[in-house]
Scaffold this motif. Structure first.
Motif, PDB file in Angstrom:
ATOM      1  N   CYS A 185      37.228  46.217  47.124  1.00 19.66           N
ATOM      2  CA  CYS A 185      38.022  46.706  46.003  1.00 19.66           C
ATOM      3  C   CYS A 185      37.172  46.769  44.728  1.00 19.66           C
TER       4      CYS A 185
ATOM      5  N   CYS B 156      41.089  48.344  50.202  1.00 19.17           N
ATOM      6  CA  CYS B 156      41.297  47.042  50.833  1.00 19.17           C
ATOM      7  C   CYS B 156      41.491  47.178  52.341  1.00 19.17           C
ATOM      8  N   PRO B 157      40.660  46.501  53.118  1.00 23.46           N
ATOM      9  CA  PRO B 157      40.750  46.632  54.576  1.00 23.46           C
ATOM     10  C   PRO B 157      42.029  46.043  55.155  1.00 23.46           C
TER      11      PRO B 157
ATOM     12  N   CYS C  86      43.441  37.529  51.088  1.00 19.06           N
ATOM     13  CA  CYS C  86      42.208  38.190  50.622  1.00 19.06           C
ATOM     14  C   CYS C  86      40.967  37.657  51.332  1.00 19.06           C
ATOM     15  N   THR C  87      40.163  38.568  51.860  1.00 16.47           N
ATOM     16  CA  THR C  87      38.956  38.191  52.588  1.00 16.47           C
ATOM     17  C   THR C  87      37.767  38.001  51.646  1.00 16.47           C
TER      18      THR C  87
ATOM     19  N   CYS D 254      36.073  40.209  50.377  1.00 17.26           N
ATOM     20  CA  CYS D 254      34.993  41.104  50.783  1.00 17.26           C
ATOM     21  C   CYS D 254      34.466  41.933  49.622  1.00 17.26           C
ATOM     22  N   GLY D 255      35.288  42.110  48.602  1.00 20.86           N
ATOM     23  CA  GLY D 255      34.833  42.841  47.422  1.00 20.86           C
ATOM     24  C   GLY D 255      34.811  44.348  47.575  1.00 20.86           C
TER      25      GLY D 255
HETATM   26  S1  SF4 Z   1      39.308  44.620  49.286  1.00 20.77           S
HETATM   27 FE1  SF4 Z   1      39.571  43.178  47.640  1.00 20.77          FE
HETATM   28  S2  SF4 Z   1      41.684  42.456  47.843  1.00 20.77           S
HETATM   29 FE2  SF4 Z   1      41.145  43.404  49.787  1.00 20.77          FE
HETATM   30  S3  SF4 Z   1      40.386  41.732  51.021  1.00 20.77           S
HETATM   31 FE3  SF4 Z   1      38.579  42.652  50.066  1.00 20.77          FE
HETATM   32  S4  SF4 Z   1      38.299  41.442  48.201  1.00 20.77           S
HETATM   33 FE4  SF4 Z   1      40.373  40.994  48.932  1.00 20.77          FE
END
Ligand code: SF4
Ligand code: SF4
Lengths: 264, 453
Positions: free
Chosen positions: B313, B398-399, B307-308, B310-311
């Motif tokens: 999701c 999710c990327p 998990c990056t 990145c948010g």
């Molecule tokens: S989209 Fe959500 S699950 Fe996927 S990398 Fe970003 S924070 Fe993590």
């Protein structure tokens, strides 16, 4: 005109298997609003002359909400029962008006011994239109009022099964102006009902999901919200009502819009 | 001769320790259950190339995608330079590839330089965006503390790395004019070609040589530091995005995983001819669903590590958007936190973490007898998992193809099946389905609508 809605049990007595079995689902069977969609879809089937049947009292809940809630036991019991019935009747092809039933029948029953060709009614309708069997009269689906429609992607048809275009193509055949929302297709926002949320109170938060989505739909200025799921239907209708816009903005299933456009 | 020895020692320690840490990560990921991975190498490879390598899903938002792309591609290219650093380091050479590759070398160096400058610009924009703009997805509760610092640290490291590269190349460009014998011609460089003389021109040769070495060492050390930093950082995605996108499920997003153990049980319950399986009966009640890392699939745990943060999701989650506590990103972060906790405790070998009933007989602490009295439910509340509509927006967003919905559903299964708990609102629905075959308790026949029509 009275409708002809054959029951599978009767057909089986004659040793017949219809071309397609119409899976009605719990909402389609019992929810007052969704029943209208069920009837509208039957009207289309009758008008087009599709050889179909319903299971009637042999049909039981697919078990979807139980499974999503985490209750695999209840799901497996329903699945075993339904698969036995469907296999017993030698069903090959199923059409469902509920995306949740559709998904379970199509993707989850095969692992349990139930392998059928399963199609959602929005795709079924599109195919009927494409093949020329279902003709849409060029009249407004809202009677004497001009229609402008915004389509709400249901999660289980859209993201869940990658069907984004068929429902839009059906709507494009109607005499109506189509307005897209901001969050559409793979980015569509849920109506809030899935995952068995339909059957419980919301968790604490500052807004209801259906309010958020209905506001987005109404912001397009459309006077009709088109859906293809009985739970979206409830959720979006509630959202419109909460904004006291129920006289200006109507929520209809694709099947209803076709029936209305054709003045059936 | 001192330099190669020091270099060698740093390599051994730096790569050795990183290797050790990565073996721990692997162990932690494999705390999860085995999951059968459907064989489709072609499809999987394609997904990996498009989504991880090609960053396909990033391009839903153009600006961050391009900026992130600069940093990513710069990173990839810099690895070529790293190879040269290692060769030079061991052989005590200087720009060994310059003479060997000729014009190609100039091309590679120019690419690295231009990309480094673009990456620098992107980094500064990212720092500004993360710290000065109030972007909702960077300011959720789960981002407070370490995750926020982590995000910044890596950006600072990136700046340091670009500085090192430019110092190294800039001084070299000047030195090539002074001492061509020791400093082979690299061709004209796009950035250092003018920036070098501008900044370093006129300096003494010894100072230049010193600065050149400083840049070279800094470059190398930043990379080693980065490698050893990855295991505790969200930047692990730079590596884990590849296995993640390769192994990610290929089934339709709406399809839920079957539970063959329950299927079997229900079928034998409904089949009057089924023989009673004595062996099955004597076993203790199996645990259904997941309450901890060991109940999840290794793919879910891999997701936690990949998990990056990145948010993306959480940004599209209807529950989170409407103020509910659920955040799919937090679920993934919690999985990693818990996997780390279990890993650390396993490493301690402390017998207090052996399940009480096995403490007497067990020789050593292993993942199979581990029990510290805690579970994922200590990190993820019921309120969170109850709020999910199973809309799969998080999975779609999710990327790197992580699936936050899967663990949420497994936690729900545990709550309902193993703990016999769950929202009381659901009980009437379960009962209605079980007893009447419909989600609502109804007295009418199922086809009454057809009679009425
Ligand atoms: S989209 Fe959500 S699950 Fe996927 S990398 Fe970003 S924070 Fe993590
Ligand atoms: S599936 Fe659940 S967690 Fe994921 S976006 Fe939808 S509501 Fe949020």
């Amino acid at each position: 005109m009275s409708l002809t809605i054959p029951r599978m049990a009767d057909l089986a007595m004659e040793g017949r298997v219809p071309d397609v079995l119409f899976w009605v689902g719990c909402a389609g069977s019992y929810d007052a609003r969704a029943q209208k969609v069920t009837v509208a879809f039957c009207k289309i089937l009758n008008e087009v002359g599709v050889d179909f049947a319903i299971l009637g009292n042999d049909e039981a809940c697919t078990g979807d909400p139980a499974r999503r809630a985490g209750n695999e036991f209840v799901f497996q019991m329903m699945a075993a029962q339904n698969v036995e019935v469907l296999n017993g009747y030698q069903i090959k092809k199923i059409v469902a008006t509920c995306p949740h039933c559709f998904n379970v029948l199509k993707n989850e029953y095969p692992a349990l011994g139930g392998k059928y060709e399963v199609i959602h009614h929005s795709v079924f309708l599109q195919q009927l239109i494409d093949s020329g069997k279902l003709k849409i009269k060029g009249e407004s689906p809202l009677g004497d009022k001009a229609a402008s429609i915004t389509y709400h992607d249901s999660c289980y048809i859209g993201r869940g099964n990658g069907i984004y275009e068929a429902p839009r193509e059906v709507l494009n055949t109607l005499k109506a102006d189509i307005q897209e929302m901001n969050r559409i297709k793979s980015n569509g926002l849920c109506c809030g009902a899935g995952g068995a949320q339909m059957f419980k109170e919301d968790e604490p938060g500052d807004k209801r999901i259906n309010t958020e989505r209905s506001e987005e739909a109404m912001a397009t200025g459309a006077n009709t919200i088109a859906v293809n799921c009985p739970f979206c239907l409830t959720m979006m209708s509630d959202g419109v009502k909460a904004a006291e816009k129920q006289d200006e903005v109507m929520v209809y299933d694709l099947a209803e819009l076709i029936v209305q456009a054709n003045r059936w | 001769m001192l330099q190669p020895i020091v270099f060698f020692l740093i390599c051994v320690v730096g790569f050795g320790y990183a290797g050790y840490k990565f073996s721990k990560l692997r162990r932690n990921v494999l705390l999860g259950k085995d999951e059968e991975i459907e064989k489709a190498p072609g499809q999987r490879f394609k997904n990996m190339m498009l989504v991880a390598f090609g960053q396909k899903k990033m391009f839903r938002r153009w600006i961050p995608a391009v900026l992130h792309g600069f940093i990513y591609v710069a990173f990839l290219f810099t690895q070529i330079e790293l190879i040269e650093i290692i060769v030079d380091g061991f052989t005590n050479g200087h720009r060994t590839f310059a003479t060997a590759l000729g014009g190609l070398y100039t091309l590679i160096l120019n690419s690295i330089e231009i990309l480094s400058v673009l990456a620098l610009i992107a980094t500064i924009i990212f720092l500004w965006r993360r710290n000065m703009l109030s972007i909702p997805r960077f300011n959720k509760p789960e981002m407070e503390g370490w995750p926020h610092k982590d995000a910044n640290i890596i950006l600072y490291l990136e700046i340091l790395l670009v500085m090192a590269i430019l110092t190294m190349n800039g001084t070299d460009a000047v030195l090539q004019g002074i001492d061509p014998e020791h400093y082979p011609d690299t061709g004209t460089l796009a950035v250092s070609g003018w920036l070098g003389p501008l900044v370093f021109g006129g300096m003494q040769e010894s100072t230049l040589a010193l600065l050149e070495r400083a840049g070279w060492w800094l470059h190398f050390l930043v990379v080693i530091a980065f490698l050893n930093y990855l295991p505790i950082s969200k930047h692990l995605h730079i590596i884990f995005a590849f296995p993640m996108t390769y192994f990610a499920r290929l089934t339709p997003k709406a399809e839920m995983e079957n539970m063959p153990e329950i299927q079997k049980e229900v079928q034998s319950m409904m089949d009057p001819d089924a023989t009673f399986d004595e062996a099955d009966m004597s076993m203790e009640l199996p645990e259904f669903g997941a309450q901890d890392i060991t109940g999840l699939s290794w793919l879910d745990v891999l997701g936690g590590y990949a998990c990056t943060q990145c948010g993306r999701c959480t940004d599209v989650c209807p529950a989170n958007l409407t103020g509910k506590k659920l955040s799919p990103r937090k679920v993934m972060m919690d999985i990693r936190t818990r996997a780390e906790e279990i890993g650390t405790k396993l490493d301690s070998g402390d017998k207090q973490y052996i399940a009480e009933d096995k403490r007497e007989s067990a020789k050593a602490l292993t993942k199979d007898n581990f029990d510290d009295g805690k579970s994922l439910f200590d990190l993820i509340s019921k309120e969170e998992i109850h709020a999910c509509t199973t809309c799969q927006a998080c999975v779609e967003a999710c990327p790197i193809n992580i699936n936050p919905l899967e663990p949420i559903l497994k936690l729900r299964r545990h709550e309902i099946l193993t703990q016999s708990a769950g929202p009381t609102d659901w009980l009437p629905m379960f009962t209605a389905i079980e007893n009447g075959g419909a989600v609502w308790a109804m007295s009418d026949a199922r086809d009454k609508w057809a009679e009425d029509a």
